[in-house]
Design a protein around this motif. Structure first.
Motif, mmCIF file in Angstrom:
data_model
loop_
_atom_site.group_PDB
_atom_site.id
_atom_site.type_symbol
_atom_site.label_atom_id
_atom_site.label_comp_id
_atom_site.label_asym_id
_atom_site.label_seq_id
_atom_site.Cartn_x
_atom_site.Cartn_y
_atom_site.Cartn_z
ATOM 1 N N VAL A 138 0.852 -1.179 0.000
ATOM 2 C CA VAL A 138 0.000 0.000 0.000
ATOM 3 C C VAL A 138 0.893 1.236 0.000
ATOM 4 N N GLY A 139 0.421 2.264 -0.686
ATOM 5 C CA GLY A 139 1.151 3.520 -0.716
ATOM 6 C C GLY A 139 0.190 4.680 -0.876
ATOM 7 N N THR A 140 0.700 5.877 -0.668
ATOM 8 C CA THR A 140 -0.096 7.094 -0.790
ATOM 9 C C THR A 140 0.333 7.846 -2.041
ATOM 10 N N ILE A 141 -0.641 8.234 -2.843
ATOM 11 C CA ILE A 141 -0.352 9.016 -4.039
ATOM 12 C C ILE A 141 0.097 10.410 -3.607
ATOM 13 N N VAL A 142 1.299 10.806 -4.037
ATOM 14 C CA VAL A 142 1.833 12.116 -3.680
ATOM 15 C C VAL A 142 1.801 13.089 -4.856
ATOM 16 N N GLU A 143 1.701 12.565 -6.081
ATOM 17 C CA GLU A 143 1.557 13.397 -7.277
ATOM 18 C C GLU A 143 0.713 12.650 -8.294
ATOM 19 N N ARG A 171 -2.561 5.471 -24.888
ATOM 20 C CA ARG A 171 -3.629 5.012 -25.785
ATOM 21 C C ARG A 171 -4.988 4.985 -25.103
ATOM 22 N N LYS A 172 -5.027 4.620 -23.814
ATOM 23 C CA LYS A 172 -6.269 4.610 -23.044
ATOM 24 C C LYS A 172 -6.181 5.738 -22.021
ATOM 25 N N PRO A 173 -7.330 6.274 -21.582
ATOM 26 C CA PRO A 173 -7.308 7.397 -20.616
ATOM 27 C C PRO A 173 -6.493 7.050 -19.366
ATOM 28 N N SER A 174 -5.353 7.712 -19.218
ATOM 29 C CA SER A 174 -4.409 7.361 -18.157
ATOM 30 C C SER A 174 -3.921 8.580 -17.389
ATOM 31 N N LEU A 175 -3.367 8.293 -16.218
ATOM 32 C CA LEU A 175 -2.731 9.304 -15.393
ATOM 33 C C LEU A 175 -1.354 8.803 -14.996
ATOM 34 N N LYS A 176 -0.410 9.740 -14.821
ATOM 35 C CA LYS A 176 0.905 9.403 -14.282
ATOM 36 C C LYS A 176 0.859 9.696 -12.786
ATOM 37 N N LEU A 177 1.257 8.709 -11.997
ATOM 38 C CA LEU A 177 1.222 8.826 -10.542
ATOM 39 C C LEU A 177 2.616 8.681 -9.968
ATOM 40 N N ARG A 178 2.836 9.320 -8.826
ATOM 41 C CA ARG A 178 3.998 9.052 -7.978
ATOM 42 C C ARG A 178 3.406 8.610 -6.651
ATOM 43 N N ILE A 179 3.825 7.417 -6.217
ATOM 44 C CA ILE A 179 3.227 6.780 -5.041
ATOM 45 C C ILE A 179 4.309 6.540 -3.999
ATOM 46 N N ASP A 180 4.083 7.034 -2.764
ATOM 47 C CA ASP A 180 4.995 6.783 -1.646
ATOM 48 C C ASP A 180 4.656 5.424 -1.066
ATOM 49 N N LEU A 181 5.525 4.450 -1.310
ATOM 50 C CA LEU A 181 5.300 3.070 -0.879
ATOM 51 C C LEU A 181 6.104 2.718 0.363
ATOM 52 N N GLY A 182 6.433 3.711 1.161
ATOM 53 C CA GLY A 182 7.104 3.476 2.433
ATOM 54 C C GLY A 182 8.608 3.424 2.308
ATOM 55 N N PRO A 183 9.302 3.393 3.455
ATOM 56 C CA PRO A 183 10.766 3.484 3.463
ATOM 57 C C PRO A 183 11.462 2.318 2.774
ATOM 58 N N ASP A 214 -9.806 0.012 3.390
ATOM 59 C CA ASP A 214 -10.946 0.792 3.878
ATOM 60 C C ASP A 214 -10.598 1.649 5.096
ATOM 61 N N ARG A 215 -9.384 1.503 5.619
ATOM 62 C CA ARG A 215 -8.860 2.357 6.696
ATOM 63 C C ARG A 215 -7.401 2.658 6.397
ATOM 64 N N PRO A 216 -6.887 3.778 6.853
ATOM 65 C CA PRO A 216 -5.466 4.088 6.607
ATOM 66 C C PRO A 216 -4.563 3.044 7.250
ATOM 67 N N VAL A 217 -3.514 2.679 6.526
ATOM 68 C CA VAL A 217 -2.490 1.769 7.022
ATOM 69 C C VAL A 217 -1.135 2.374 6.673
ATOM 70 N N PRO A 218 -0.060 1.940 7.346
ATOM 71 C CA PRO A 218 1.252 2.526 7.052
ATOM 72 C C PRO A 218 1.683 2.245 5.606
ATOM 73 N N ASN A 219 2.219 3.268 4.941
ATOM 74 C CA ASN A 219 2.766 3.075 3.599
ATOM 75 C C ASN A 219 3.814 1.979 3.646
ATOM 76 N N GLY A 220 3.789 1.106 2.659
ATOM 77 C CA GLY A 220 4.739 -0.008 2.596
ATOM 78 C C GLY A 220 4.186 -1.291 3.176
ATOM 79 N N SER A 221 3.019 -1.236 3.852
ATOM 80 C CA SER A 221 2.420 -2.467 4.378
ATOM 81 C C SER A 221 2.147 -3.434 3.235
ATOM 82 N N ARG A 222 2.454 -4.704 3.470
ATOM 83 C CA ARG A 222 2.315 -5.724 2.428
ATOM 84 C C ARG A 222 0.982 -6.456 2.576
#
Length: 123
Positions: free
Chosen positions: A27-32, A40-52, A113-121
């Motif tokens: 799990v990670g948090t989208i930072v950008e 080709r398909k409707p897309s977005l570029k993401l930067r995701i913080d996936l923990g340390p 469905d609830r926040p968890v620490p970034n990087g949790s597997r």
């Protein structure tokens, strides 16, 4: 690789638990988030913080049909972090952001469905 988005499709072949563990899903948090109109398909570029342990990674996700960049920053998502990077047009996607197809085939993001620490597997 073909992925079947049909909810009435039969399950995939049986695998062992060790095979499941080979897919490192975190799990990670989208930072950008920004539009990726060259895709080709409707897309977005993401930067995701996936923990340390993993860090901030780039992902090209086919999610622009349902999401705008400004609604995604701060949102937690799940991603496979141990696939090799893929070139998606001019952008490099380092992780696979996970989602499910809705009735119209648009990607709905998978998130806890609830926040968890970034990087949790996922287990």
């Amino acid at each position: 690789m073909h992925l079947d988005h049909d909810p009435s499709a039969a399950p995939a072949d049986t695998i062992g638990f060790d095979d499941f563990l080979k897919a490192d899903i975190r799990v990670g948090t989208i930072v950008e988030a920004e539009p990726y109109p060259e895709a080709r398909k409707p897309s977005l570029k993401l930067r995701i913080d996936l923990g340390p342990g993993v860090g901030v990674k780039k992902s090209c996700a086919q999610i622009a049909a349902l999401y705008s960049p400004e609604t995604l920053v701060g949102r937690q998502v799940a991603a496979v972090v141990n696939f090799p990077p893929r070139q998606i047009g001019k952008a490099l996607s380092e992780v696979l952001t996970l989602g499910f197809a809705d009735e119209e085939g648009r990607v709905v993001l998978f998130q806890p469905d609830r926040p968890v620490p970034n990087g949790s597997r996922l287990f």
